[in-house]
Motif scaffolding. Structure first.
Motif, mmCIF file in Angstrom:
data_model
loop_
_atom_site.group_PDB
_atom_site.id
_atom_site.type_symbol
_atom_site.label_atom_id
_atom_site.label_comp_id
_atom_site.label_asym_id
_atom_site.label_seq_id
_atom_site.Cartn_x
_atom_site.Cartn_y
_atom_site.Cartn_z
ATOM 1 N N ILE A 232 0.846 -1.191 0.000
ATOM 2 C CA ILE A 232 0.000 0.000 0.000
ATOM 3 C C ILE A 232 0.881 1.240 0.000
ATOM 4 N N ILE A 233 0.883 1.921 -1.158
ATOM 5 C CA ILE A 233 1.690 3.142 -1.295
ATOM 6 C C ILE A 233 0.899 4.252 -0.595
ATOM 7 N N GLY A 234 1.501 4.887 0.398
ATOM 8 C CA GLY A 234 0.757 5.864 1.204
ATOM 9 C C GLY A 234 -0.090 5.156 2.250
ATOM 10 N N GLY A 235 0.424 4.018 2.726
ATOM 11 C CA GLY A 235 -0.360 3.210 3.673
ATOM 12 C C GLY A 235 -0.128 3.579 5.130
ATOM 13 N N THR A 236 0.568 4.705 5.355
ATOM 14 C CA THR A 236 0.858 5.080 6.744
ATOM 15 C C THR A 236 -0.179 6.049 7.299
ATOM 16 N N ASP A 237 -1.177 6.355 6.498
ATOM 17 C CA ASP A 237 -2.120 7.405 6.896
ATOM 18 C C ASP A 237 -3.492 7.182 6.262
ATOM 19 N N GLY A 238 -4.510 7.780 6.850
ATOM 20 C CA GLY A 238 -5.848 7.837 6.246
ATOM 21 C C GLY A 238 -6.391 6.487 5.820
ATOM 22 N N LEU A 239 -7.003 6.483 4.644
ATOM 23 C CA LEU A 239 -7.663 5.265 4.177
ATOM 24 C C LEU A 239 -6.648 4.174 3.803
ATOM 25 N N GLY A 240 -5.432 4.594 3.388
ATOM 26 C CA GLY A 240 -4.382 3.619 3.107
ATOM 27 C C GLY A 240 -4.045 2.826 4.360
ATOM 28 N N LYS A 241 -3.878 3.531 5.458
ATOM 29 C CA LYS A 241 -3.601 2.885 6.740
ATOM 30 C C LYS A 241 -4.782 1.995 7.150
ATOM 31 N N TRP A 242 -5.989 2.492 6.887
ATOM 32 C CA TRP A 242 -7.183 1.714 7.228
ATOM 33 C C TRP A 242 -7.154 0.363 6.511
ATOM 34 N N PHE A 243 -6.807 0.383 5.193
ATOM 35 C CA PHE A 243 -6.739 -0.868 4.432
ATOM 36 C C PHE A 243 -5.602 -1.755 4.939
ATOM 37 N N LYS B 49 -4.519 -2.000 7.961
ATOM 38 C CA LYS B 49 -4.988 -2.635 9.191
ATOM 39 C C LYS B 49 -6.012 -3.736 8.877
ATOM 40 N N TYR B 50 -6.944 -3.399 8.005
ATOM 41 C CA TYR B 50 -8.032 -4.322 7.694
ATOM 42 C C TYR B 50 -7.487 -5.587 7.023
ATOM 43 N N LEU B 51 -6.630 -5.402 6.011
ATOM 44 C CA LEU B 51 -6.127 -6.544 5.252
ATOM 45 C C LEU B 51 -5.198 -7.390 6.102
ATOM 46 N N SER B 52 -4.419 -6.726 6.951
ATOM 47 C CA SER B 52 -3.499 -7.493 7.791
ATOM 48 C C SER B 52 -4.299 -8.290 8.825
ATOM 49 N N SER B 53 -5.418 -7.723 9.306
ATOM 50 C CA SER B 53 -6.259 -8.467 10.262
ATOM 51 C C SER B 53 -6.925 -9.659 9.577
ATOM 52 N N LYS B 54 -7.022 -9.638 8.253
ATOM 53 C CA LYS B 54 -7.606 -10.752 7.507
ATOM 54 C C LYS B 54 -6.541 -11.783 7.119
ATOM 55 N N GLY B 55 -5.304 -11.556 7.575
ATOM 56 C CA GLY B 55 -4.258 -12.544 7.354
ATOM 57 C C GLY B 55 -3.359 -12.296 6.158
ATOM 58 N N TYR B 56 -3.546 -11.193 5.432
ATOM 59 C CA TYR B 56 -2.660 -10.899 4.307
ATOM 60 C C TYR B 56 -1.337 -10.300 4.802
ATOM 61 N N SER B 57 -0.263 -10.559 4.043
ATOM 62 C CA SER B 57 1.012 -9.876 4.319
ATOM 63 C C SER B 57 0.933 -8.485 3.717
ATOM 64 N N VAL B 58 1.155 -7.490 4.527
ATOM 65 C CA VAL B 58 0.996 -6.112 4.047
ATOM 66 C C VAL B 58 2.312 -5.341 4.161
ATOM 67 N N ILE B 59 2.657 -4.658 3.075
ATOM 68 C CA ILE B 59 3.797 -3.723 3.092
ATOM 69 C C ILE B 59 3.224 -2.312 2.913
ATOM 70 N N VAL B 60 3.643 -1.378 3.773
ATOM 71 C CA VAL B 60 3.220 0.000 3.570
ATOM 72 C C VAL B 60 4.423 0.875 3.264
ATOM 73 N N SER B 61 4.209 1.882 2.388
ATOM 74 C CA SER B 61 5.278 2.854 2.163
ATOM 75 C C SER B 61 4.718 4.251 2.408
ATOM 76 N N GLY B 62 5.615 5.195 2.662
ATOM 77 C CA GLY B 62 5.199 6.571 2.938
ATOM 78 C C GLY B 62 6.433 7.402 3.229
ATOM 79 N N ARG B 63 6.320 8.703 2.964
ATOM 80 C CA ARG B 63 7.473 9.596 3.099
ATOM 81 C C ARG B 63 7.999 9.693 4.522
ATOM 82 N N ASP B 64 7.081 9.772 5.482
ATOM 83 C CA ASP B 64 7.443 10.074 6.868
ATOM 84 C C ASP B 64 7.909 8.797 7.578
ATOM 85 N N LYS B 65 9.238 8.701 7.775
ATOM 86 C CA LYS B 65 9.821 7.480 8.301
ATOM 87 C C LYS B 65 9.343 7.188 9.718
#
Lengths: 447, 447
Positions: free
Chosen positions: B5-16, B18-34
């Motif tokens: 999830i590009i931009g997965g550290t915030d907002g709806l990206g972060k929401w997905f 969380k949701y997908l990882s709770s469903k058992g998927y391996s999730v990678i998030v990227s975002g500018r703010d380390k």
């Protein structure tokens, strides 16, 4: 005490006629339409006259519940006929014009009571409703009539606010004027853009749906009342113009793709709202969630009994929930499928349904006597049985022919379905025999 | 399967994330703010990288969750790095621009999935949420990836709508564009008129209050998102202009005191709404009533136990309701007064509170054995006792040293308060002894 309501055959006037008469007051209503008036007379058990002056002469309190645009004229016509030391009250949504008119035309001994009940005729009671009183002077506020009427509203659970008539009109220009105006403009815009409202709901965010519902709520009501609220408020022009200026400003920001200006504007509004921003966000969640939560509850009750009360007729339907599809619930009502709109009905709680059944359905019953040991605490037994049955004790008996050391308890078991009684009876016998009871007339166990 | 999830550290990206990882998927998030990324990594148990290209290369599905204004640019930069036969998906609220960009920049073997989830990051789950998919061709609709992703949303309870990207933007111009625009204009107007929002609530009709809450909901959110929704929709200018025209038209009608024209305009809108008018009126009643009903329930529970869940933190408070004053509830929490805002909390049902306690509180228990006659149906006994106690049976025993014709039943009685156990134990003994049980180790009655 007689309360006369001029224009009491319709709208909020009729609402007050019903409410006050249910509280035991003698109510007279007047109105032009004789047929309607006589129907109201029958429906509410009040007295109807077509003659406004006659109604005015008879009332201890005369309430003017006529359209805004004729209120001033009616005050002029009727004020001279109010009985000595009685009350003239108006309930229109503007206050500056009627207050001035009452001051001008009422006799010296008439007490004037300019009032704005901030609710519509679909409100079930005064509880939590706002009622604004605009006494023109301090003297008015200290008048025993004022105190009496104010106390009445407060005892009925209303929130009473006292302000000068000018301030009332200024605030109402926003609270009612701006609110109505913006939703009427929205409704008109959707029509101009030829948006299919039903189709658009498919794509709806919760906020769009809520907006559509509020537009519908406003455009579905008496347009003349809304016209008058706009047209009789001296502040409204200014408010409309400010609104249009903001429209233009934001349109231009969007045209210029000026993200920073857009963000600045939103932030300034949010700053102006202060703590109300977060409070509003949370309250809007509750409003948005109201429908979702109801649908969730309905879905959870599939296979179980549910009661639904119609929003306007108050008719109750109950049965086994078979399915929930889109905006509809399918109820199995004694073997027949009944399709009800979720919009038009409200899900009752178990307790509400139970109370409704007790009050409205025929109850069938069966009496069964058991012997219990004399030292048994029958309250404990009854408490446990009540968790499973609709049951009460109708007789406790000791002495001959009951064997010593025992007492006879007669239970009455109820059912709303006659055909269920036989099964309930068997079930009760089985239950009671497992907790130490012995069915009477079957007492060989004892001997 | 890895989902990046590009931009997965915030907002709806972060929401997905969380949701997908709770469903058992391996999730990678990227975002500018380390710093933020590393916090999200910890919080959600996902993998964070600052490098968008690295995240893109690793994902089977690459979800772009970046602001609208950089979406096109990001597609151009990242599309070439999507792995062979993998998916590039965007979740922005406009669809024409990103769909075209993905068609232009994605490799031939990349499956593109333009998606618009119509909800915000405060949504608890996908249930009943609308997700719009805008596959550019029929071929896209038949792709196994498309079917797989569509099925995922539907299995999670979402309502999936499939339309062309152009139609999406047109409808959204109204559903989002017009809705946001009008409430932002209203917020701005209230600021310009210098209306004290908190003070104005005192005079509020239910509809004004609801309007204030919706304005707050919108102006309280990320303004850049709202700016982009306005600015990237090709239809928005037309919509704004229509809205302003209607404003002017109605303002003029009011200035002219033209009641008939006003009524005609409202009636025409109502006619355009058709059946949606009455439906909307009823649904708005539910929305308006949501808060009143909650307050009523709270007032009815004064003196009883209630559980309140905080709207955002989900923290649960429970205790005896002492009072409900304005927007606050006073809870007696183990002898200490706790003042909670009704806006920020949701009243739990008895069942919800019970389940929460079962899951979250330490339970204390006590075991007590009774003798019952052997022919007693112990299920009936347990059913009755469960209506009064938190109880289960942990042992049923027959044979020596139990006298013939009897069986021993051991109950376990629970309490969330240790100090209550002694009383509960006495109460249970008293109850069971009244329904035919004999406390063991106390068996002289039998002899």
């Amino acid at each position: 005490m007689i309360i006369s309501i001029i224009g009491g055959t319709d709208g909020l006037g009729k609402w007050f006629a019903k409410y006050l008469s249910s509280k035991g007051y003698s109510v007279i209503v007047s109105g032009r339409d004789k047929e309607k008036g006589e129907a109201v007379e029958k429906e509410l058990g009040v007295i109807y006259t077509q003659d406004n002056i006659e109604a005015t002469k008879k009332g201890d309190i005369v309430i003017l519940a006529v359209p805004i645009n004729i209120t001033e004229w009616m005050i002029k016509e009727l004020a001279p006929h109010v009985r000595e030391n009685c009350v003239l009250m108006d309930i229109t949504s503007i206050k500056e014009i009627p207050t001035k008119a009452m001051l001008k035309y009422a006799k010296k001994d008439t007490f004037i009571m300019p009032t704005h009940p901030m609710f519509g005729p679909s409100t079930p009671s005064l509880r939590r409703q706002v009622v604004i009183l605009t006494p023109p002077t301090k003297e008015h506020e200290n008048n025993p009539w004022f105190i009496k009427i104010k106390n009445f509203f407060e005892e009925e659970g209303a929130r009473v606010i006292i302000i000068p008539p000018e301030k009332h009109d200024k605030i109402m220009g926003v609270v009612q004027g701006l609110t109505h105006y913006s939703y009427i403009v929205l409704g008109s815009t959707l029509r101009e853009l030829n948006i299919d409202i039903k189709e658009s709901r498919k794509y709806a965010s919760p906020i769009y749906e809520l907006m559509i519902n509020i537009i519908a709520r406003i455009i579905g009501q008496n347009p003349y009342l809304y016209a008058d609220i706009q047209m009789h408020n001296p502040q409204i022009n200014d408010i409309h113009q400010t609104f249009i200026n903001e429209c233009e400003k934001i349109k231009e920001i969007v045209e210029n793709n000026d993200r920073e200006a857009f963000a600045k504007l939103m932030k300034e509004s949010s700053k102006h709202f202060g703590n109300e921003t977060i409070k509003g966000m949370n309250y809007s969640d509750k409003a948005v969630g109201a429908i979702t939560r109801e649908v969730d509850k309905l879905k959870k009750s599939i296979g179980k009994e549910a009661g639904l009360k119609h929003a306007y007729s108050n008719k109750v339907h109950f049965g086994i929930v078979k399915d929930v599809v889109d905006d509809f619930i399918i109820l199995d009502k004694q073997g027949k499928d009944l399709k009800l709109s979720i919009a038009n009905t409200n899900l009752m709680t178990k307790e509400e349904l139970k109370q409704w059944k007790e009050a409205n359905l025929k109850k069938y019953y069966n009496d069964i006597s058991f012997l219990f040991k004399d030292n048994i605490d029958i309250d404990i037994i009854l408490e446990l049985l009540k968790s499973k049955y609709n049951i009460e004790i109708i007789d406790v008996y000791k002495g001959a022919p009951i064997q010593e050391g025992y007492k006879s308890i007669t239970f009455r078991i109820y059912s709303f379905k006659k055909q269920d009684l036989e099964n309930l009876r068997s079930s009760l016998i089985r239950t009671v025999e497992n907790i130490g009871g012995i069915k009477r007339y079957n007492t060989d166990i004892l001997n």
